[in-house]
Design a protein around this motif. Structure first.
Motif, short mmCIF file in Angstrom:
data_model
loop_
_atom_site.label_atom_id
_atom_site.label_comp_id
_atom_site.label_asym_id
_atom_site.label_seq_id
_atom_site.Cartn_x
_atom_site.Cartn_y
_atom_site.Cartn_z
N VAL A 15 0.84 -1.21 0.00
CA VAL A 15 0.00 0.00 0.00
C VAL A 15 0.87 1.26 0.00
CG1 VAL A 15 -1.69 1.31 1.33
CG2 VAL A 15 -1.98 -1.15 1.05
N PHE A 16 1.95 1.25 0.79
CA PHE A 16 2.82 2.42 0.84
C PHE A 16 3.46 2.71 -0.51
CE2 PHE A 16 7.04 4.31 1.44
CZ PHE A 16 6.69 5.49 2.07
N PHE A 17 3.95 1.69 -1.18
CA PHE A 17 4.66 1.90 -2.44
C PHE A 17 3.75 1.85 -3.67
CE2 PHE A 17 8.37 0.56 0.18
CZ PHE A 17 9.10 1.73 0.02
N ALA A 18 2.48 1.55 -3.51
CA ALA A 18 1.57 1.43 -4.66
C ALA A 18 1.54 2.68 -5.54
CB ALA A 18 0.16 1.05 -4.19
N LEU A 22 2.70 2.40 -9.41
CA LEU A 22 1.79 2.72 -10.52
C LEU A 22 2.41 3.76 -11.44
CD1 LEU A 22 -1.61 2.75 -8.62
CD2 LEU A 22 -0.83 1.08 -10.31
N PHE A 23 3.03 4.79 -10.84
CA PHE A 23 3.68 5.82 -11.65
C PHE A 23 4.77 5.20 -12.53
CE2 PHE A 23 7.51 8.43 -12.07
CZ PHE A 23 7.02 9.37 -12.96
N PHE A 24 5.65 4.38 -11.92
CA PHE A 24 6.74 3.79 -12.70
C PHE A 24 6.24 2.78 -13.72
CE2 PHE A 24 9.42 5.65 -9.43
CZ PHE A 24 10.49 6.10 -10.18
N LEU A 25 5.16 2.08 -13.41
CA LEU A 25 4.58 1.15 -14.39
C LEU A 25 4.04 1.90 -15.60
CD1 LEU A 25 2.64 -1.28 -12.05
CD2 LEU A 25 4.48 -1.89 -13.61
N GLY A 85 11.31 -2.71 -1.11
CA GLY A 85 9.93 -3.02 -0.72
C GLY A 85 9.23 -3.92 -1.72
N LEU A 86 9.40 -3.64 -3.01
CA LEU A 86 8.78 -4.49 -4.04
C LEU A 86 9.39 -5.88 -4.03
CD1 LEU A 86 6.83 -4.85 -6.38
CD2 LEU A 86 8.58 -3.89 -7.88
N LEU A 87 10.69 -5.95 -3.87
CA LEU A 87 11.36 -7.24 -3.78
C LEU A 87 10.82 -8.03 -2.59
CD1 LEU A 87 13.62 -9.10 -4.88
CD2 LEU A 87 15.17 -7.92 -3.32
N THR A 88 10.71 -7.37 -1.45
CA THR A 88 10.21 -8.03 -0.24
C THR A 88 8.77 -8.50 -0.42
OG1 THR A 88 11.65 -6.66 1.13
CG2 THR A 88 9.80 -7.72 2.24
N THR A 89 7.90 -7.62 -0.94
CA THR A 89 6.49 -8.02 -1.10
C THR A 89 6.33 -9.11 -2.15
OG1 THR A 89 6.03 -6.23 -2.67
CG2 THR A 89 5.58 -5.79 -0.35
#
Length: 129
Positions: A15-18, A22-25, A85-89
């Protein structure tokens, strides 16, 4: 690690990095199709907002026609944290998938997730030769 703890870490990091993800995607997608650059023959000129947002994605700065600031080092570190964070999730998501569903299905999806992009890159290369 307790499954409830794993789910909570997965949830809150996601949720924090969403918004940044989304911006980078989205900005990465239009850059994949070179929509941030003018065409060589002059038939396409990208909108200013696309060019500016692409400079955030590529150069970690908000640039426009008048101002080209230096890259933001704090933003670069935030992107680094987003990567962690993305790697962890992602890892937590795979671990939870193994816990909550059939392992063979998880392995099959992982196999497809690796093999399809590799095949498409290989296929495009073969077409170019």
């Amino acid at each position: 690690m307790n499954i409830k703890v794993m789910r909570n870490i997965h949830l809150y990091l996601g949720v924090f990095f969403a918004p940044m993800l989304l911006f980078f995607l989205i900005s990465g997608c239009w850059q994949t199709f070179n929509l941030h650059e003018a065409s060589d023959d002059g038939t396409y000129k990208p909108p200013a907002i696309i060019k500016s947002l692409s400079s955030v994605h590529k150069d970690q700065r908000w640039a426009d026609r008048r101002v080209k600031p230096k890259s933001s080092v704090p933003f670069q570190w935030l992107v680094f944290l987003m990567t962690i964070g993305l790697l962890t999730t992602t890892i937590l998501g795979i671990v939870m998938a193994f816990k909550y569903t059939r392992p063979w299905l998880v392995w099959f999806c992982l196999f497809l997730g690796v093999s399809i992009p590799c095949f498409l890159i290989w296929f495009a290369r073969q077409q170019s030769l």
